[in-house]
Design a protein around this motif. Structure first.
Motif, PDB file in Angstrom:
ATOM      1  N   UNK A  70       0.837  -1.218   0.025  1.00 38.63           N
ATOM      2  CA  UNK A  70      -0.019   0.123  -0.122  1.00 38.63           C
ATOM      3  C   UNK A  70       0.680   1.266  -0.087  1.00 38.63           C
ATOM      4  N   UNK A  71       2.079   1.151   0.399  1.00 41.97           N
ATOM      5  CA  UNK A  71       2.970   2.232   0.420  1.00 41.97           C
ATOM      6  C   UNK A  71       3.589   2.593  -0.821  1.00 41.97           C
ATOM      7  N   UNK A  72       3.438   1.961  -1.850  1.00 44.83           N
ATOM      8  CA  UNK A  72       4.203   1.921  -2.845  1.00 44.83           C
ATOM      9  C   UNK A  72       3.415   3.052  -3.610  1.00 44.83           C
ATOM     10  N   UNK A  74       2.495   6.260  -2.669  1.00 47.84           N
ATOM     11  CA  UNK A  74       1.622   6.783  -1.823  1.00 47.84           C
ATOM     12  C   UNK A  74       2.079   8.132  -1.130  1.00 47.84           C
ATOM     13  N   UNK A  75       0.951   8.872  -0.910  1.00 51.42           N
ATOM     14  CA  UNK A  75       1.504  10.182  -0.226  1.00 51.42           C
ATOM     15  C   UNK A  75       1.212   9.802   1.220  1.00 51.42           C
ATOM     16  N   UNK A  76       2.243  10.349   1.978  1.00 50.11           N
ATOM     17  CA  UNK A  76       2.262  10.068   3.340  1.00 50.11           C
ATOM     18  C   UNK A  76       1.994  11.627   3.994  1.00 50.11           C
ATOM     19  N   UNK A  77       0.863  11.411   4.845  1.00 44.21           N
ATOM     20  CA  UNK A  77       0.419  12.628   5.727  1.00 44.21           C
ATOM     21  C   UNK A  77       0.795  12.101   7.427  1.00 44.21           C
ATOM     22  N   UNK A  78       1.538  12.933   7.958  1.00 45.26           N
ATOM     23  CA  UNK A  78       1.828  12.793   9.467  1.00 45.26           C
ATOM     24  C   UNK A  78       1.245  13.928  10.201  1.00 45.26           C
ATOM     25  N   UNK A  79       0.321  13.427  10.915  1.00 45.06           N
ATOM     26  CA  UNK A  79      -0.383  14.673  11.871  1.00 45.06           C
ATOM     27  C   UNK A  79       0.181  14.486  13.493  1.00 45.06           C
ATOM     28  N   UNK A  80       0.204  15.390  14.182  1.00 47.46           N
ATOM     29  CA  UNK A  80       0.319  15.536  15.465  1.00 47.46           C
ATOM     30  C   UNK A  80       1.626  15.061  16.067  1.00 47.46           C
ATOM     31  N   UNK A  81       2.838  14.915  15.329  1.00 46.03           N
ATOM     32  CA  UNK A  81       3.930  14.238  15.661  1.00 46.03           C
ATOM     33  C   UNK A  81       5.235  15.090  15.100  1.00 46.03           C
ATOM     34  N   UNK A  82       5.701  15.591  16.515  1.00 38.95           N
ATOM     35  CA  UNK A  82       6.809  16.440  16.269  1.00 38.95           C
ATOM     36  C   UNK A  82       8.156  15.934  15.546  1.00 38.95           C
ATOM     37  N   UNK A  83       8.547  14.741  15.896  1.00 39.84           N
ATOM     38  CA  UNK A  83       9.793  14.370  15.378  1.00 39.84           C
ATOM     39  C   UNK A  83       9.306  12.889  15.060  1.00 39.84           C
ATOM     40  N   UNK A  84      10.444  12.508  14.072  1.00 36.89           N
ATOM     41  CA  UNK A  84      10.116  11.260  13.328  1.00 36.89           C
ATOM     42  C   UNK A  84      10.266  10.031  14.101  1.00 36.89           C
ATOM     43  N   UNK A  85      11.083  10.028  15.293  1.00 34.40           N
ATOM     44  CA  UNK A  85      11.011   9.030  16.072  1.00 34.40           C
ATOM     45  C   UNK A  85       9.596   8.614  16.806  1.00 34.40           C
ATOM     46  N   UNK A  92       6.677   4.697   7.375  1.00 35.21           N
ATOM     47  CA  UNK A  92       6.267   6.211   6.639  1.00 35.21           C
ATOM     48  C   UNK A  92       7.517   6.520   5.570  1.00 35.21           C
ATOM     49  N   UNK A  93       8.619   5.914   5.701  1.00 34.50           N
ATOM     50  CA  UNK A  93       9.814   6.147   4.640  1.00 34.50           C
ATOM     51  C   UNK A  93       9.448   5.631   3.378  1.00 34.50           C
ATOM     52  N   UNK A  94       8.545   4.643   3.208  1.00 35.95           N
ATOM     53  CA  UNK A  94       8.294   3.958   2.029  1.00 35.95           C
ATOM     54  C   UNK A  94       7.521   4.699   1.172  1.00 35.95           C
ATOM     55  N   UNK A  95       6.833   5.617   1.330  1.00 36.87           N
ATOM     56  CA  UNK A  95       5.882   6.743   0.736  1.00 36.87           C
ATOM     57  C   UNK A  95       6.861   7.223  -0.408  1.00 36.87           C
TER      58      UNK A  95
END
Length: 309
Positions: A70-72, A74-85, A92-95
Protein backbone atom coordinates in the motif's frame (compact mmCIF):
# COMPACT_ATOMS: atom_id res chain seq x y z
CA UNK A 1 0.65 26.12 2.33
CA UNK A 2 -2.90 24.81 2.79
CA UNK A 3 -3.55 25.07 -0.95
CA UNK A 4 -0.25 23.36 -1.67
CA UNK A 5 -1.33 20.53 0.60
CA UNK A 6 -4.72 20.27 -1.12
CA UNK A 7 -3.09 20.32 -4.57
CA UNK A 8 -0.68 17.58 -3.48
CA UNK A 9 -3.53 15.47 -2.10
CA UNK A 10 -5.31 15.71 -5.45
CA UNK A 11 -2.25 14.39 -7.32
CA UNK A 12 -2.08 11.07 -5.45
CA UNK A 13 -4.34 8.03 -5.80
CA UNK A 14 -3.14 6.50 -2.50
CA UNK A 15 -2.82 8.35 0.79
CA UNK A 16 -1.64 6.91 4.11
CA UNK A 17 -2.05 8.92 7.32
CA UNK A 18 0.17 8.47 10.37
CA UNK A 19 0.25 9.97 13.88
CA UNK A 20 2.35 9.59 16.99
CA UNK A 21 2.84 6.50 19.16
CA UNK A 22 0.68 6.16 22.29
CA UNK A 23 -2.07 8.26 20.69
CA UNK A 24 -4.42 10.65 22.45
CA UNK A 25 -7.75 12.07 21.18
CA UNK A 26 -6.05 14.73 19.05
CA UNK A 27 -3.85 12.12 17.39
CA UNK A 28 -6.92 10.08 16.39
CA UNK A 29 -9.05 13.14 15.74
CA UNK A 30 -6.57 14.70 13.31
CA UNK A 31 -5.40 11.47 11.65
CA UNK A 32 -8.69 9.60 11.25
CA UNK A 33 -10.72 12.79 10.97
CA UNK A 34 -8.57 13.85 8.02
CA UNK A 35 -8.76 10.34 6.55
CA UNK A 36 -12.58 10.43 6.63
CA UNK A 37 -12.62 13.99 5.30
CA UNK A 38 -10.49 13.01 2.29
CA UNK A 39 -12.45 9.79 1.72
CA UNK A 40 -15.69 11.76 1.64
CA UNK A 41 -14.41 14.31 -0.86
CA UNK A 42 -12.23 11.95 -2.97
CA UNK A 43 -14.15 8.65 -3.02
CA UNK A 44 -12.03 7.20 -5.84
CA UNK A 45 -8.80 7.43 -3.81
CA UNK A 46 -7.46 4.69 -1.53
CA UNK A 47 -6.96 6.26 1.88
CA UNK A 48 -5.67 4.53 5.02
CA UNK A 49 -4.97 5.44 8.65
CA UNK A 50 -2.16 3.34 10.10
CA UNK A 51 -0.68 2.72 13.54
CA UNK A 52 -1.14 0.55 16.62
CA UNK A 53 -4.65 0.88 18.03
CA UNK A 54 -5.07 2.37 21.51
CA UNK A 55 -7.95 0.51 23.27
CA UNK A 56 -8.87 3.54 25.41
CA UNK A 57 -9.82 5.28 22.14
CA UNK A 58 -12.28 2.58 21.02
CA UNK A 59 -15.04 5.18 21.34
CA UNK A 60 -13.46 7.26 18.58
CA UNK A 61 -12.32 4.93 15.80
CA UNK A 62 -9.84 2.24 14.80
CA UNK A 63 -6.91 2.48 12.36
CA UNK A 64 -6.68 0.32 9.26
CA UNK A 65 -4.57 -2.71 8.40
CA UNK A 66 -2.01 -1.42 5.89
CA UNK A 67 0.32 -3.62 3.83
CA UNK A 68 3.82 -2.80 2.61
CA UNK A 69 2.46 -2.75 -0.93
CA UNK A 70 0.00 0.00 0.00
CA UNK A 71 2.93 2.35 0.62
CA UNK A 72 4.16 2.12 -2.98
CA UNK A 73 3.79 5.54 -4.66
CA UNK A 74 1.63 6.74 -1.74
CA UNK A 75 1.34 10.21 -0.28
CA UNK A 76 2.20 10.09 3.42
CA UNK A 77 0.61 12.61 5.79
CA UNK A 78 1.81 12.66 9.41
CA UNK A 79 -0.34 14.56 11.91
CA UNK A 80 0.35 15.68 15.48
CA UNK A 81 3.90 14.30 15.58
CA UNK A 82 6.84 16.58 16.32
CA UNK A 83 9.71 14.25 15.42
CA UNK A 84 10.27 11.19 13.25
CA UNK A 85 11.14 8.95 16.21
CA UNK A 86 7.56 9.27 17.50
CA UNK A 87 5.82 8.44 14.22
CA UNK A 88 3.74 5.32 14.70
CA UNK A 89 4.54 2.84 11.88
CA UNK A 90 8.02 3.65 10.65
CA UNK A 91 7.08 2.47 7.16
CA UNK A 92 6.27 6.11 6.46
CA UNK A 93 9.67 6.19 4.71
CA UNK A 94 8.31 3.85 2.01
CA UNK A 95 5.98 6.50 0.59
CA UNK A 96 6.73 8.80 -2.32
CA UNK A 97 5.95 12.19 -0.74
CA UNK A 98 5.66 13.30 2.89
CA UNK A 99 3.54 16.04 4.47
CA UNK A 100 3.89 17.07 8.11
CA UNK A 101 0.90 18.76 9.82
CA UNK A 102 1.63 19.63 13.44
CA UNK A 103 1.24 22.17 16.25
CA UNK A 104 4.31 21.31 18.34
CA UNK A 105 7.57 23.31 18.12
CA UNK A 106 9.21 22.42 14.80
CA UNK A 107 12.48 21.04 16.20
CA UNK A 108 12.51 18.23 13.62
CA UNK A 109 11.58 19.81 10.29
CA UNK A 110 10.92 16.60 8.41
CA UNK A 111 8.81 16.21 5.27
CA UNK A 112 8.56 17.56 1.74
CA UNK A 113 5.75 19.91 2.79
CA UNK A 114 5.49 21.22 6.36
CA UNK A 115 2.53 23.01 7.92
CA UNK A 116 3.36 23.74 11.56
CA UNK A 117 1.22 26.15 13.59
CA UNK A 118 2.27 26.37 17.23
CA UNK A 119 -0.58 28.81 17.93
CA UNK A 120 -3.21 26.15 17.17
CA UNK A 121 -4.78 24.42 20.16
CA UNK A 122 -4.60 21.06 18.40
CA UNK A 123 -3.99 19.51 15.03
CA UNK A 124 -7.71 18.74 14.92
CA UNK A 125 -8.22 22.52 14.91
CA UNK A 126 -5.75 22.75 12.02
CA UNK A 127 -7.76 20.16 10.09
CA UNK A 128 -10.82 22.37 10.60
CA UNK A 129 -8.75 25.20 9.12
CA UNK A 130 -7.76 22.96 6.21
CA UNK A 131 -11.42 22.03 5.66
CA UNK A 132 -12.31 25.72 5.63
CA UNK A 133 -9.73 26.26 2.87
CA UNK A 134 -10.82 23.14 1.01
CA UNK A 135 -14.45 24.20 1.21
CA UNK A 136 -13.66 27.55 -0.43
CA UNK A 137 -11.06 26.17 -2.88
CA UNK A 138 -12.51 22.78 -3.88
CA UNK A 139 -16.04 22.72 -2.41
CA UNK A 140 -15.12 20.17 0.25
CA UNK A 141 -17.92 18.72 2.39
CA UNK A 142 -17.98 17.42 5.96
CA UNK A 143 -20.31 15.02 7.78
CA UNK A 144 -21.31 14.15 11.35
CA UNK A 145 -18.66 11.44 11.80
CA UNK A 146 -15.80 13.74 10.76
CA UNK A 147 -17.08 16.58 12.94
CA UNK A 148 -17.28 14.24 15.93
CA UNK A 149 -13.66 13.13 15.52
CA UNK A 150 -12.33 16.66 15.14
CA UNK A 151 -14.38 17.94 18.08
CA UNK A 152 -13.03 15.14 20.28
CA UNK A 153 -9.48 16.04 19.24
CA UNK A 154 -9.99 19.70 20.11
CA UNK A 155 -11.65 18.92 23.45
CA UNK A 156 -8.89 16.48 24.36
CA UNK A 157 -5.97 18.79 23.61
CA UNK A 158 -7.57 21.85 25.21
CA UNK A 159 -8.53 20.05 28.44
CA UNK A 160 -12.19 20.78 27.73
CA UNK A 161 -11.28 24.33 26.64
CA UNK A 162 -9.47 25.09 29.93
CA UNK A 163 -5.89 25.28 28.61
CA UNK A 164 -4.29 28.56 27.55
CA UNK A 165 -3.99 27.28 23.99
CA UNK A 166 -7.76 27.71 23.62
CA UNK A 167 -8.40 30.74 21.42
CA UNK A 168 -11.41 32.49 19.97
CA UNK A 169 -10.74 30.61 16.73
CA UNK A 170 -10.76 27.32 18.67
CA UNK A 171 -14.20 28.10 20.06
CA UNK A 172 -15.47 29.17 16.64
CA UNK A 173 -14.39 25.89 15.07
CA UNK A 174 -15.87 23.90 17.96
CA UNK A 175 -19.16 25.73 17.53
CA UNK A 176 -19.23 24.99 13.80
CA UNK A 177 -18.52 21.30 14.43
CA UNK A 178 -21.45 21.12 16.84
CA UNK A 179 -23.83 22.12 14.04
CA UNK A 180 -23.35 18.65 12.51
CA UNK A 181 -25.44 17.19 15.31
CA UNK A 182 -23.38 14.32 16.70
CA UNK A 183 -24.22 12.98 20.16
CA UNK A 184 -22.08 14.99 22.58
CA UNK A 185 -23.23 13.05 25.64
CA UNK A 186 -22.14 9.76 24.07
CA UNK A 187 -18.82 11.29 23.04
CA UNK A 188 -18.06 12.78 26.48
CA UNK A 189 -18.97 9.48 28.14
CA UNK A 190 -16.40 7.79 25.93
CA UNK A 191 -13.78 10.40 26.73
CA UNK A 192 -14.24 10.74 30.48
CA UNK A 193 -15.96 7.70 31.95
CA UNK A 194 -13.36 5.44 33.59
CA UNK A 195 -13.27 2.04 35.25
CA UNK A 196 -13.31 1.86 39.04
CA UNK A 197 -9.72 0.60 39.00
CA UNK A 198 -8.57 3.90 37.48
CA UNK A 199 -10.53 5.87 40.07
CA UNK A 200 -8.88 3.85 42.84
CA UNK A 201 -5.46 4.67 41.34
CA UNK A 202 -6.50 8.33 41.23
CA UNK A 203 -7.21 8.11 44.95
CA UNK A 204 -3.72 6.67 45.48
CA UNK A 205 -2.24 9.60 43.53
CA UNK A 206 -4.10 12.15 45.67
CA UNK A 207 -2.89 10.47 48.85
CA UNK A 208 0.74 10.00 47.79
CA UNK A 209 1.83 12.87 45.54
CA UNK A 210 4.44 15.26 46.88
CA UNK A 211 4.74 19.02 46.43
CA UNK A 212 7.65 21.14 47.61
CA UNK A 213 7.72 24.74 48.77
CA UNK A 214 8.29 25.92 45.18
CA UNK A 215 5.08 24.33 43.90
CA UNK A 216 6.76 21.39 42.13
CA UNK A 217 4.70 18.22 42.37
CA UNK A 218 5.51 14.61 41.53
CA UNK A 219 4.16 11.08 41.75
CA UNK A 220 5.91 7.81 40.95
CA UNK A 221 3.76 4.98 39.63
CA UNK A 222 5.83 1.81 39.60
CA UNK A 223 4.93 -1.42 37.80
CA UNK A 224 4.01 -2.88 41.18
CA UNK A 225 1.53 -0.08 41.90
CA UNK A 226 -0.02 -0.38 38.43
CA UNK A 227 -0.40 -4.15 38.89
CA UNK A 228 -1.94 -3.65 42.34
CA UNK A 229 -4.65 -1.41 40.87
CA UNK A 230 -5.01 -3.36 37.62
CA UNK A 231 -4.24 -0.33 35.44
CA UNK A 232 -2.23 -0.30 32.23
CA UNK A 233 0.46 2.32 31.58
CA UNK A 234 -1.62 3.92 28.83
CA UNK A 235 -4.60 4.20 31.19
CA UNK A 236 -2.49 5.70 33.99
CA UNK A 237 -1.38 8.42 31.59
CA UNK A 238 -4.99 9.61 31.45
CA UNK A 239 -4.62 10.84 35.04
CA UNK A 240 -1.77 13.27 34.38
CA UNK A 241 -4.07 16.29 34.84
CA UNK A 242 -5.27 15.04 38.23
CA UNK A 243 -2.95 17.43 40.09
CA UNK A 244 -4.02 20.54 38.16
CA UNK A 245 -6.51 21.55 40.85
CA UNK A 246 -4.01 21.47 43.74
CA UNK A 247 -3.64 24.93 45.25
CA UNK A 248 -0.08 26.20 44.99
CA UNK A 249 0.91 23.68 42.31
CA UNK A 250 3.01 25.36 39.60
CA UNK A 251 4.24 22.35 37.65
CA UNK A 252 4.25 18.61 38.16
CA UNK A 253 5.55 15.36 36.79
CA UNK A 254 4.08 11.87 36.58
CA UNK A 255 6.51 8.97 36.35
CA UNK A 256 4.83 5.86 34.96
CA UNK A 257 6.92 2.71 34.76
CA UNK A 258 6.37 0.20 31.95
CA UNK A 259 8.29 -2.92 30.95
CA UNK A 260 11.16 -1.02 29.32
CA UNK A 261 11.29 2.58 30.52
CA UNK A 262 9.81 5.12 32.90
CA UNK A 263 7.46 7.48 31.09
CA UNK A 264 7.79 11.13 32.12
CA UNK A 265 4.62 13.24 31.85
CA UNK A 266 5.21 16.94 32.54
CA UNK A 267 2.54 19.58 33.05
CA UNK A 268 2.69 23.25 34.10
CA UNK A 269 0.48 26.17 35.03
CA UNK A 270 3.08 28.72 33.96
CA UNK A 271 6.77 27.76 33.88
CA UNK A 272 7.88 26.59 30.42
CA UNK A 273 8.77 22.93 30.85
CA UNK A 274 9.47 21.55 27.37
CA UNK A 275 13.16 22.41 27.81
CA UNK A 276 13.29 19.88 30.64
CA UNK A 277 11.57 17.31 28.42
CA UNK A 278 14.10 17.90 25.63
CA UNK A 279 16.98 17.35 28.07
CA UNK A 280 15.72 13.79 28.54
CA UNK A 281 15.13 13.04 24.87
CA UNK A 282 11.52 14.19 24.73
CA UNK A 283 9.66 17.36 23.87
CA UNK A 284 6.22 18.86 23.44
CA UNK A 285 4.38 22.04 24.25
CA UNK A 286 5.62 24.75 26.63
CA UNK A 287 3.12 23.67 29.32
CA UNK A 288 2.59 19.98 28.43
CA UNK A 289 5.51 17.75 27.50
CA UNK A 290 6.83 14.23 27.80
CA UNK A 291 10.02 12.20 27.83
CA UNK A 292 11.41 8.88 29.08
CA UNK A 293 14.08 7.93 31.61
CA UNK A 294 15.66 4.58 32.41
CA UNK A 295 16.11 4.66 36.19
CA UNK A 296 14.46 6.13 39.27
CA UNK A 297 17.70 8.00 40.00
CA UNK A 298 17.27 9.72 36.64
CA UNK A 299 13.65 10.45 37.55
CA UNK A 300 14.89 12.29 40.65
CA UNK A 301 17.09 14.42 38.37
CA UNK A 302 13.97 15.46 36.43
CA UNK A 303 12.36 16.61 39.67
CA UNK A 304 15.52 18.55 40.56
CA UNK A 305 15.51 20.23 37.14
CA UNK A 306 11.90 21.31 37.70
CA UNK A 307 12.84 22.75 41.10
CA UNK A 308 15.68 24.73 39.50
CA UNK A 309 13.29 25.97 36.83
Amino acid sequence: MKRQIIDTIERFDKIILHRHVRPDPDAYGSQIGLKELLALNYPSKKIFATGTHEPTLDFMARPDQVTDEDFSNALIIVTDTANTERIDDQRYTLGKHLIKIDHHPNDDAYGDLLWVDTTASSVSEMICNLFEEGSAYKDWKMNKSIARLLFAGIVGDTGRFMFQSTSLKTMEYAGKLLTYGFDRTELFNGMYEVDRSLLHLKGYIYENFSMDENGVGSIKLTREILRKYGVAESEASLLVSALADVKGMKCWVFFIEDSETIRVRLRSKGPVINGVAKKYGGGGHPLASGASVRTWDEADLVIEDLRKL
